[in-house]
Design a protein around this motif. Structure first.
Motif, PDB file in Angstrom:
ATOM      1  N   ARG A 713       0.848  -1.172   0.000  1.00 32.92           N
ATOM      2  CA  ARG A 713       0.000   0.000   0.000  1.00 32.92           C
ATOM      3  C   ARG A 713       0.888   1.226   0.000  1.00 32.92           C
ATOM      4  NH1 ARG A 713      -2.029  -0.172   4.854  1.00 32.92           N
ATOM      5  NH2 ARG A 713      -3.601  -1.714   4.447  1.00 32.92           N
ATOM      6  N   MET A 764       0.211  -4.643  -7.638  1.00 30.31           N
ATOM      7  CA  MET A 764      -0.603  -3.836  -6.730  1.00 30.31           C
ATOM      8  C   MET A 764      -2.076  -4.213  -6.833  1.00 30.31           C
ATOM      9  SD  MET A 764       0.890  -1.464  -4.877  1.00 30.31           S
ATOM     10  CE  MET A 764      -0.255  -0.100  -4.646  1.00 30.31           C
ATOM     11  N   LEU A 765      -2.556  -4.236  -8.041  1.00 26.13           N
ATOM     12  CA  LEU A 765      -4.005  -4.307  -8.218  1.00 26.13           C
ATOM     13  C   LEU A 765      -4.485  -5.623  -8.786  1.00 26.13           C
ATOM     14  CD1 LEU A 765      -4.375  -0.763  -9.784  1.00 26.13           C
ATOM     15  CD2 LEU A 765      -4.823  -1.416  -7.433  1.00 26.13           C
ATOM     16  N   GLY A 766      -3.566  -6.431  -9.223  1.00 30.38           N
ATOM     17  CA  GLY A 766      -3.997  -7.581  -9.988  1.00 30.38           C
ATOM     18  C   GLY A 766      -4.359  -7.081 -11.360  1.00 30.38           C
ATOM     19  N   GLY A 767      -4.538  -7.963 -12.286  1.00 25.56           N
ATOM     20  CA  GLY A 767      -4.880  -7.498 -13.620  1.00 25.56           C
ATOM     21  C   GLY A 767      -6.081  -8.234 -14.146  1.00 25.56           C
ATOM     22  N   ASP A 768      -6.729  -7.632 -15.128  1.00 29.31           N
ATOM     23  CA  ASP A 768      -7.855  -8.329 -15.726  1.00 29.31           C
ATOM     24  C   ASP A 768      -7.379  -9.542 -16.513  1.00 29.31           C
ATOM     25  OD1 ASP A 768      -9.903  -6.819 -14.699  1.00 29.31           O
ATOM     26  OD2 ASP A 768      -9.638  -5.256 -16.199  1.00 29.31           O
ATOM     27  N   ASP A 769      -6.066  -9.553 -16.793  1.00 25.38           N
ATOM     28  CA  ASP A 769      -5.522 -10.708 -17.496  1.00 25.38           C
ATOM     29  C   ASP A 769      -5.305 -11.877 -16.537  1.00 25.38           C
ATOM     30  OD1 ASP A 769      -3.574  -9.663 -15.952  1.00 25.38           O
ATOM     31  OD2 ASP A 769      -2.023  -9.593 -17.501  1.00 25.38           O
ATOM     32  N   GLY A 770      -5.653 -11.693 -15.284  1.00 27.06           N
ATOM     33  CA  GLY A 770      -5.516 -12.793 -14.344  1.00 27.06           C
ATOM     34  C   GLY A 770      -4.190 -12.814 -13.615  1.00 27.06           C
ATOM     35  N   SER A 773      -2.169 -10.513  -7.884  1.00 22.33           N
ATOM     36  CA  SER A 773      -1.729  -9.393  -7.068  1.00 22.33           C
ATOM     37  C   SER A 773      -0.889  -9.914  -5.906  1.00 22.33           C
ATOM     38  CB  SER A 773      -2.939  -8.635  -6.524  1.00 22.33           C
ATOM     39  OG  SER A 773      -3.600  -9.434  -5.559  1.00 22.33           O
ATOM     40  N   THR A 775      -1.459  -9.402  -2.816  1.00 19.99           N
ATOM     41  CA  THR A 775      -2.375  -9.944  -1.811  1.00 19.99           C
ATOM     42  C   THR A 775      -2.730 -11.398  -2.127  1.00 19.99           C
ATOM     43  OG1 THR A 775      -3.317  -7.742  -1.664  1.00 19.99           O
ATOM     44  CG2 THR A 775      -4.558  -9.519  -0.642  1.00 19.99           C
ATOM     45  N   ARG A 776      -2.997 -11.671  -3.403  1.00 25.49           N
ATOM     46  CA  ARG A 776      -3.364 -13.033  -3.766  1.00 25.49           C
ATOM     47  C   ARG A 776      -2.197 -13.980  -3.507  1.00 25.49           C
ATOM     48  NH1 ARG A 776      -5.497 -13.993  -9.795  1.00 25.49           N
ATOM     49  NH2 ARG A 776      -6.502 -12.012  -9.317  1.00 25.49           N
TER      50      ARG A 776
ATOM     51  N   ARG B  36     -13.085 -15.492  -9.809  1.00 29.45           N
ATOM     52  CA  ARG B  36     -12.830 -14.056  -9.628  1.00 29.45           C
ATOM     53  C   ARG B  36     -14.105 -13.291  -9.954  1.00 29.45           C
ATOM     54  NH1 ARG B  36      -8.085 -15.155 -12.894  1.00 29.45           N
ATOM     55  NH2 ARG B  36      -9.051 -14.013 -14.589  1.00 29.45           N
ATOM     56  N   HIS B 304     -10.866  -4.206 -11.607  1.00 31.00           N
ATOM     57  CA  HIS B 304     -10.162  -5.460 -11.902  1.00 31.00           C
ATOM     58  C   HIS B 304     -10.838  -6.625 -11.184  1.00 31.00           C
ATOM     59  CE1 HIS B 304      -7.082  -3.024 -13.647  1.00 31.00           C
ATOM     60  NE2 HIS B 304      -6.846  -2.423 -12.504  1.00 31.00           N
ATOM     61  N   SER B 305     -10.657  -7.791 -11.778  1.00 32.14           N
ATOM     62  CA  SER B 305     -11.293  -8.933 -11.130  1.00 32.14           C
ATOM     63  C   SER B 305     -10.449  -9.378  -9.948  1.00 32.14           C
ATOM     64  CB  SER B 305     -11.490 -10.061 -12.128  1.00 32.14           C
ATOM     65  OG  SER B 305     -10.306 -10.303 -12.813  1.00 32.14           O
ATOM     66  N   ARG B 306     -11.127  -9.742  -8.898  1.00 35.59           N
ATOM     67  CA  ARG B 306     -10.454 -10.131  -7.671  1.00 35.59           C
ATOM     68  C   ARG B 306     -10.829 -11.544  -7.288  1.00 35.59           C
ATOM     69  NH1 ARG B 306      -8.905  -5.656  -3.610  1.00 35.59           N
ATOM     70  NH2 ARG B 306      -8.981  -3.829  -4.929  1.00 35.59           N
ATOM     71  N   THR B 307      -9.867 -12.224  -6.655  1.00 39.91           N
ATOM     72  CA  THR B 307     -10.196 -13.504  -6.050  1.00 39.91           C
ATOM     73  C   THR B 307     -10.823 -13.223  -4.683  1.00 39.91           C
ATOM     74  OG1 THR B 307      -8.034 -13.609  -5.039  1.00 39.91           O
ATOM     75  CG2 THR B 307      -8.285 -14.704  -7.176  1.00 39.91           C
ATOM     76  N   PRO B 309      -9.798 -14.133  -1.635  1.00 38.60           N
ATOM     77  CA  PRO B 309      -8.879 -13.575  -0.634  1.00 38.60           C
ATOM     78  C   PRO B 309      -8.610 -12.086  -0.862  1.00 38.60           C
ATOM     79  CG  PRO B 309      -8.030 -15.658  -1.447  1.00 38.60           C
ATOM     80  CD  PRO B 309      -9.228 -15.333  -2.281  1.00 38.60           C
ATOM     81  N   GLU B 310      -8.555 -11.692  -2.115  1.00 34.55           N
ATOM     82  CA  GLU B 310      -8.315 -10.269  -2.386  1.00 34.55           C
ATOM     83  C   GLU B 310      -9.504  -9.428  -1.972  1.00 34.55           C
ATOM     84  OE1 GLU B 310      -5.451 -10.137  -6.253  1.00 34.55           O
ATOM     85  OE2 GLU B 310      -7.325 -11.229  -6.480  1.00 34.55           O
ATOM     86  N   ALA B 313      -9.510  -9.185   1.726  1.00 34.09           N
ATOM     87  CA  ALA B 313      -8.527  -8.222   2.216  1.00 34.09           C
ATOM     88  C   ALA B 313      -9.101  -6.814   2.122  1.00 34.09           C
ATOM     89  CB  ALA B 313      -7.230  -8.330   1.406  1.00 34.09           C
ATOM     90  N   ARG B 344      -6.683   1.682  -3.532  1.00 35.77           N
ATOM     91  CA  ARG B 344      -6.777   2.272  -4.859  1.00 35.77           C
ATOM     92  C   ARG B 344      -7.377   1.338  -5.895  1.00 35.77           C
ATOM     93  NH1 ARG B 344      -1.128   4.664  -5.936  1.00 35.77           N
ATOM     94  NH2 ARG B 344      -0.629   2.876  -4.653  1.00 35.77           N
ATOM     95  N   GLY B 345      -7.680   0.134  -5.473  1.00 34.54           N
ATOM     96  CA  GLY B 345      -8.330  -0.756  -6.420  1.00 34.54           C
ATOM     97  C   GLY B 345      -9.835  -0.568  -6.465  1.00 34.54           C
TER      98      GLY B 345
END
Lengths: 818, 716
Positions: A713, A764-770, A773, A775-776, B36, B304-307, B309-310, B313, B344-345
């Protein structure tokens, strides 16, 4: 050396059968039932020492390196650590070739945390449940938050936990049981074997049967009395019981009765439930007992005063009247001819009875009188517990151990609250709360009533506040005070206190209304002129008792500001290649000494790569700027260490000159702030990932200062590095911007990295491409390895870094042990 | 991976939002760990190995409901008087999908036995029971417990999202959940259940809805209008599957341990994204809203797509910070959104206010969408100012209504500032602060608990509030020094302090701006006559203005931004909006260290009313003895004549004075009509404004030029 000889040589007498069983059994029991005075401290210490240093190789290999001796009270810590010191010294005398065993004390106000430098050595940690359990919950009290995971890691792996005087632990006992259950859970195993051992004279295992330990196997060992003369004498000692004659809450008549029953030339002990009553009773006694010494002892004394009083009143053959609170219930080797006790929960009463005719020395018996309390005056206990105890007492005429043992033991339940698995997993994340609020795990450590702050009195001079450089006190000059009582006192005295904010190394003012929100264990300075303390009766909270005689003793515990790891700093220039090779080598040393099934390959590689982010231009630039004027530059870089403190990071392209010219008092130009939160370990982790490294290594690299762990963060005040509007969409965090270049580096021993652009955005954010992140990734790591193993590995990388850094530090205070 | 849009889900109402979360949570926990989800616009998109058919089949046949029990509530199914059909059916069934549910019910009953509870616990017993449950329920039942109840050392607290510990008025969510589950899993024919499920997930036409089943607060049915969520389309007609999935989604709002136990508990909610209400920032909001609103929950629509756990969080932490603290109110939350004090997500938040309905239950009303975007203006609310506003809010609770209104106006202005709404939200905030200070000053009791507005940094505010209008420039000039002391009873002693004893210098009263400015000028006149207070702020200001042309460089201590002749003329002619001007004065007076660089005197070839020229020339002309400095030439009685609207008398005094100074004014008194008495008074009021030496010269020139233009000018 066989155990018999070992025991005699270290303690001076032969072991009881149960002491031998404890040391020689194939596996350690989980419960040890041993009556008061049966030598359980020595039993445990000797058993562990013998198993860790003298036993067969197979036993030694499975014996945890750390003995973590957890006690509910500070006074017990001191006694136990003294015993440990003596035993260890004896061991070195009789067997000089045995490996070093260090003893560390962790108690309020003075915490010796250096055990965290020696995960590969034998160590005995003796501490209070506050300090040890908070560390086991990854929220250690009285330490830098950035070291929490290190202690968490070292206390759950390779650790033998011993819990003594468990009847006083409150919810801490449930927590200890749950932590053991989590370590036994195959989903969250420790990195190396650990074990818990609970000891008490009165423990029934019902309190340990928490939701996750309900059906676990908890083998127990019982100390047998027969055949052991001193124990049998204790066992048979007579203690006549009767109800006190004076009515409840009549202090004056109670004082008269005590004076009447007191046997000249012998000790009388009076145990009451609350400090205020003890203090009032002492005053009343002073009026009726003229030529008999009177003393009062409770938890609200400064250490020096408590020690002075204990020395006097616990001395053999002291012929006075000692009024005390629960502090004498545990671990205090004192015996009285006459015992008065207020009604208390049964387990407490049993402890108190143990302080009367303790070893059967009064062959004609001794006397116990119990003082009834009305139900509305049960605090700090609950009325139902007192009611139950009253029923039992009413049917008894003698409370000798033999008589008590014949009574049925009630089956008890775990004390709530009980910490749960999901809580532990949440606590693994130590991301600093930007708002400065910290989680209070206190409710899982001890009863809410026991929520104390630590206060000391100092002269403030004219400023009315501590000087900026005023250092925090040690426990010699501190006294524990309930949080609420402090607020009331400040109001009465019209004074302010000052709390130590360790992270900032500052004193912050505390007024009446702020007092309630202080976290337990906070250190508060009070002006001596405000009073509230008397050297013979302790904390009274009455401004009349003052001014308080001060005895400033500055703590040697350093500040733990939000600065970098001091132990990873150096006093000379060290190149990145050299440092990488050093730390990798230290990790190999740890591997050789600890061994076992750990991911050593990843650990060594993470050790080598941990500082690669220092090749980032921001870091190298700061290092150049931090060079004291006139000192020669180091020559070719990139460099990992430099002598002297680092300045704040900032954006490299702004010349120092331009920034220095900003008018005083005005905000420095925006560009200056943009990289002040730069964390090289984030750049390191990104470089690791860019080179195809796995998530575990990335985590270990990122976590090597305890600051970049579960989540990424940006900090408040951080804005887009690069300043140009065109880059306003760029992702940034902790001073690193997506796409920042990192040059190719030499990482020692022939290993080189490529030049890369740091791939932050998707992390940071993960991507739409999978793409995953941070966190994951970290969530998956915790799920795969569990918090205990991750933290242990995290600790190893950091320790290797400290050791590697110390190599080039000729004058370093901390030496790496050979 | 298959992407499917859950057309039954939507950001509004809250029920439809929670349904989205519920579906996602269950799929990720029970069907596809890699699933996701994301919000694309208002559409909720689930990516997993399940296509639409497979999703329906999974929920219909495999889904194991999360154990949701609340034995601490009456009506929960655990007590004698409760409806116990559903709980009985679950306990009696052998359906493996309900095994977790049965374990939780057993554990709850055991805990009741252990504590000897025979009915719903009351008082302290409830806390003990809740602790016992949290200590002994199976792990999978804790999500619900933690979402419904927060246990701390003190009394238990109830996150508003789930009412009061899992019930909402008389509606117990848990018993309802069990009834709905029994309905969809056992009672309804399989095909009907599937169709209901399809309707809940994909918004197909509803069939066989359970009539007269309450849904509770998640859907503001009374509002009637917005029917975005297909599963929740009409009052009291609830698709049982939609209800079930909504509750499953609400479980994600259990705070993490870190969140629950942090020290600030007394002032903030221990649940994610939930704050105290602010009765401002949406239509029809007013004070009574705050009273009847229990809290606000801001739910995130993430990028964005999140799992799972994300998402956990994000939600578990529920972080929204302003400066260095957590957001506590709706206004704070808006500021967090505008200063990026949130993850920021997140693309956008939907703001829900939990408002009282029928005196018992609450409904979650959507009251606005907030896009996450950094708005530098929001940073005008510094920590110091924030602290002051916070005190104002708290004081407003038992203060005169005017203070409450002022506090809400400040909040509304901050919300606008954070939303970037309105033409000049920063100026509105400044004005609102000025008004708030005025109200506090008028209520002596409030002064004990509230300090004056802390000094605000001129250089931060002026660029964001500056308006190109005569009113603004005139106000800026007046505010640039000392006028604040005339407005409100406070004095500067290293900080602003309320005045203990009236010293007569705070002359502002109710009434017109002109009357008040005249009081300022008259007070100054009195001081001048007494020879007292040589350093009165007004005179300091005027002197500084006169000197301004000679000043070079920056000296923060010297105030005085002179006004232009043109603006002053507009004021005298009554072309300014006086009320607006006054509100600017109040606002701008809060800024500290007013003028940095005096504006160059503007070319003053404007047509100033001649009487103004004369009055100013006379009033400001430096006395002969002391050309520039301690005093001005005074014309005794001039101000009082102007204040009384006596133009002729004032003019004759002025011309006499000019003649005595060797200046023969162009005309005699009879040649000039002052216009109405109001203009005369305005000329008097205009003397309060600072003017530059250059302007005075212009005025003098006008007077003299007029003389020179006379055909036979004779100077005596």
């Amino acid at each position: 050396m066989d155990f018999e000889r070992f025991f005699v040589a270290t303690t001076g007498s032969g072991p009881y059968p149960y002491q031998r069983d404890l040391a020689m059994s194939a596996t350690l029991p989980a419960l040890l039932h041993a009556p008061t005075g049966s030598g359980k401290t020595a039993a445990v210490l000797c058993a562990w020492l013998w198993r860790a240093t003298q036993a067969a190789t197979s036993v030694r290999a499975t014996t945890p390196r750390r003995l973590v001796y957890c006690l509910p009270m500070r006074s017990l810590v001191e006694q136990t650590a003294d015993v440990a010191d003596t035993l260890v010294a004896k061991l070195r005398e009789i067997a000089p070739e045995t490996p070093v065993v260090r003893v560390f004390r962790l108690l309020g106000g003075e915490v010796d945390d250096a055990f965290d430098e020696h995960p590969d050595e034998l160590a005995i940690l003796v501490g209070t449940q506050d300090l040890l359990l908070s560390r086991a919950l990854n929220r250690g009290y009285a330490m830098s938050r950035y070291l929490w995971p290190v202690h968490f890691g070292l206390l759950h792996s390779d650790a033998l936990w011993v819990f003594d005087e468990t009847q006083l632990m409150g919810p801490g006992l449930s927590t200890s049981a749950q932590l053991e259950a989590f370590r036994r859970d195959p989903r969250t195993p420790p990195a190396r074997p650990s074990h818990s051992l609970w000891m008490s004279a009165t423990l029934d295992d019902g309190r340990l049967r928490t939701v996750d330990l309900a059906t676990a196997d908890l083998p127990s060992l019982r100390a047998e009395v027969s055949g052991c003369e001193p124990l049998e004498k204790r066992w048979r000692a007579t203690k006549r019981l009767q109800r006190a004659e004076s009515p409840a809450r009549d202090t004056k008549s109670l004082a008269d009765e005590i004076a009447r029953v007191h046997v000249r030339g012998h000790r009388t002990l009076v145990v009451v439930n609350r400090v205020a009553r003890a203090q009032a009773l002492v005053v009343a006694l002073g009026k009726v007992l003229c030529d008999v010494p009177i003393a009062v002892l409770h938890s609200r004394f400064r250490r020096d005063d408590r020690e002075r009083i204990s020395r006097e009143a616990f001395a053999n053959n002291w012929p006075g009247v000692l009024v005390a609170t629960q502090v004498v219930e545990a671990g205090v080797d004192v015996s009285a001819r006459v015992l008065f006790t207020e009604l208390a929960p049964w387990s407490s009463l049993v402890q108190r009875f143990g302080r009367c005719n303790r070893s059967g020395e009064h062959t004609d018996g001794a006397d116990v009188r119990w003082i009834d309390l009305p139900s509305d005056d049960a605090a700090p206990y609950v009325a139902t517990d007192l009611d139950a105890a009253r029923v039992r007492l009413d049917g008894l005429a003698d409370v000798g151990i033999a008589r008590l043992a014949a009574l049925d033991v009630e089956r008890s339940r775990p004390v709530v609250p009980v910490i749960r698995r999901k809580d532990l997993l949440d606590l693994f994340d130590t991301t600093p709360d930007l708002t400065g609020l910290d989680v209070d795990v206190g409710r899982f450590i001890r009863d809410a009533e026991g929520r104390d702050v630590v206060v000391a009195w100092r002269e403030f001079g004219e400023a009315g506040a501590p000087a900026e450089r005023e250092r925090p006190p040690t426990d010699v000059e501190t006294c524990r005070v309930p949080v609420d009582a402090l607020g009331a006192f400040l109001k009465k005295a019209g004074a302010s206190g000052f709390v130590w904010r360790g992270l900032r190394s500052q004193w912050g003012e505390v007024r009446t209304n702020d007092a309630r929100s202080l976290t337990p264990g906070s250190l508060v300075l009070l002006p001596a002129s405000a009073g509230g303390y008397d050297r013979t009766v302790g904390w009274t909270g009455d401004p009349k008792h003052g001014p308080v005689e001060t005895r400033p003793q500055e703590s040697r515990v350093g500040a733990d500001g939000d600065s970098d790891d001091p132990r990873s700093e150096s006093r000379s220039y060290v190149s990145l290649a050299r440092h990488a090779a050093d730390v990798a080598e230290e990790m190999r040393t740890l591997r050789d000494r600890i061994g076992g099934d750990q991911p050593w390959e990843v650990l060594e590689r993470a050790a080598r790569w941990h500082d690669i982010g220092k090749a980032h231009f921001v870091f190298q630039d700061t290092m150049q700027r931090s060079r004291p004027e006139g000192t020669p530059g180091p020559g070719d870089g990139p460099w990992a260490k430099s002598p002297g403190p680092m300045q704040r990071h900032r954006r490299a392209s702004v010349s120092p000159q331009a920034v220095g010219d900003a008018p005083a008092g005005q905000d420095a130009p925006d560009v200056d702030r943009k990289r002040c939160h730069f964390r090289h370990e984030l750049a390191s982790a990104l470089a690791w990932l860019a080179h195809g490294g796995d998530d575990l290594g990335a985590y270990l690299v990122a976590a090597h200062h305890g600051k970049v762990r579960m989540s990424l963060r940006s900090r408040p005040g951080e804005t887009v590095p690069g300043a140009s509007a065109s880059r306003s969409e760029v992702t940034y965090a902790l001073g690193v911007a997506d796409g920042d270049p990192l040059p190719a580096c030499d990482l020692g021993d022939g290993e080189r990295s490529e030049a890369v652009d740091l791939p932050l955005a998707h992390l940071m954010l993960g991507g739409d491409d999978g793409s995953a992140s941070w966190t994951r990734r970290t969530a998956a790591l915790v799920e795969e390895h569990g918090p205990f193993r991750l933290a242990y590995w995290e600790a190893l990388v950091r320790i290797a870094d400290w050791r590697g850094s110390a190599r080039h530090d000729e004058s370093a205070a901390r030496k790496v042990p050979s | 991976m298959t992407s499917i849009e859950l057309r039954g889900a939507a950001p509004e109402p809250l029920a439809s939002y929670l349904l989205a979360l519920g579906v996602f949570r269950i799929v990720a926990e029970q069907a596809d760990r890699d699933a996701r989800a994301s919000w694309r616009g208002d559409a909720f998109v689930l990516e997993s190995r399940l296509d639409e058919d497979a999703l329906v089949t999974f929920f219909a046949d495999e889904y194991g409901p999360s154990p949701v029990v609340a034995p601490w509530n009456g009506g929960s199914g655990f007590h004698a008087k409760d409806n116990r059909e559903a709980i009985g059916a679950i306990e009696a069934s052998a359906d493996p999908r309900l095994e977790g549910y049965r374990r939780a019910i057993r554990a709850a009953r055991t805990a009741m036995q252990r504590l000897g509870l025979e009915g719903k616990p009351a008082g302290e017993g409830k806390h003990g029971f809740l602790e016992e449950l949290r200590a002994s329920l199976p792990d999978d039942a804790l999500a619900w417990l933690d979402a419904a109840v927060v246990l701390t050392s003190e009394s238990p607290r109830y996150p508003p999202l789930l009412g009061t510990g899992g019930n909402d008025g008389r509606l117990d969510f848990t018993n309802n959940q069990m009834q709905r589950l029994v309905a969809v899993l056992f009672e309804r024919p399989r095909e009907t259940s599937r169709r209901l499920l399809q309707a809940a997930l994909f918004g197909a036409v509803d069939v066989g809805l359970d009539r007269d089943v309450a849904i509770g607060q998640f859907h503001p049915a009374a509002a009637g209008g917005a029917n975005q969520g297909e599963g929740f389309s009409r009052n009291s007609l609830v698709n049982p599957w939609a209800f079930v999935l909504m509750i499953e989604g609400a479980l994600l709002f259990a705070g993490t341990a870190t969140r629950r136990w942090e020290g600030d508990a007394s002032r903030a909610f221990a649940v994610p994204f939930t704050v105290w209400p602010t009765g401002a920032g949406y239509g029809s909001s007013d004070a009574s809203d705050e009273g009847k609103t229990r809290c606000e929950t801001w739910v995130p629509l993430w990028l964005h797509s999140r799992t799972l756990p994300e998402l956990r969080a994000l939600l578990g932490e529920g972080r929204a910070t302003v400066g260095e603290r957590n957001a506590r109110t709706g206004v704070d939350f808006a500021r967090a959104v505008a200063t990026l004090g949130i993850d920021r997500g997140v693309r956008e938040f939907v703001r829900y206010a939990f408002q009282e309905r029928n005196g018992l239950a609450y409904i979650a009303n959507p009251v606005g969408r907030w896009r996450v975007r950094r708005r530098p203006d929001a940073e005008l609310v510094t920590a110091e100012l924030d602290d002051w506003i916070d005190r104002l809010r708290r004081a407003a609770g038992d203060a005169p209504a005017s203070i409450g209104r002022a506090a809400r106006a400040v909040d509304a202005a901050i919300l606008d500032l954070c939303a970037g709404a309105g033409p000049s939200p920063a100026l509105d905030l400044l004005i609102a602060l000025g008004q708030a200070e005025r109200r506090i000053a008028a209520a002596p009791r409030m002064r004990e608990s509230l300090r004056p507005v802390p000094p605000l940094a001129w250089n931060h505010w002026i660029p964001r509030v500056r308006e190109h209008s005569p009113e603004f420039r005139l106000a800026e000039a007046l505010a640039s020094a000392g006028i604040r002391e005339a407005l409100v009873p406070l004095r500067w002693q290293e900080w602003w302090h309320w005045l203990e004893q009236d010293d007569g210098r705070t002359v502002w009263r109710a009434g017109s701006l002109v009357a008040n400015l005249l009081r300022v000028v008259q007070r100054d006149e009195v001081d001048a006559e007494r020879g007292a207070l040589p350093d009165s702020p007004i005179r300091r200001l005027h002197r500084a203005a006169l000197e301004s042309g000679e000043r070079t460089g920056f000296d923060p201590r010297v105030p005085g931004d002179p006004v232009s002749v043109a603006d002053l003329a507009a004021f005298v002619r009554g072309e300014c909006d006086d009320r607006r001007l006054e509100s600017f004065v109040r606002g701008l007076s809060l800024l500290r260290s007013a003028s940095l660089v005096p504006r160059a005197a503007q070319p003053d070839d404007v047509l100033a009313p001649f009487p103004l020229a004369v009055a100013l020339a006379v009033h400001r002309m430096p006395s002969r003895e002391d050309a520039v400095g301690s005093g001005f030439l005074r014309v005794p009685g001039l101000i009082s004549r102007l204040a009384a609207g006596q133009g002729g008398a004032a003019m004759s005094l002025a011309t006499r004075r000019l003649r005595a100074s060797g200046i023969d004014p162009a005309t005699g008194t009879r040649d000039f009509a002052f216009g109405g008495s109001e203009v005369v008074r305005r000329v008097g009021a205009a003397l309060a404004f600072p003017v530059s030496r250059q302007s005075i010269d212009v005025f003098l020139g006008k007077v003299i030029r007029a003389r020179e233009e006379r055909p036979e000018g004779v100077v005596p």
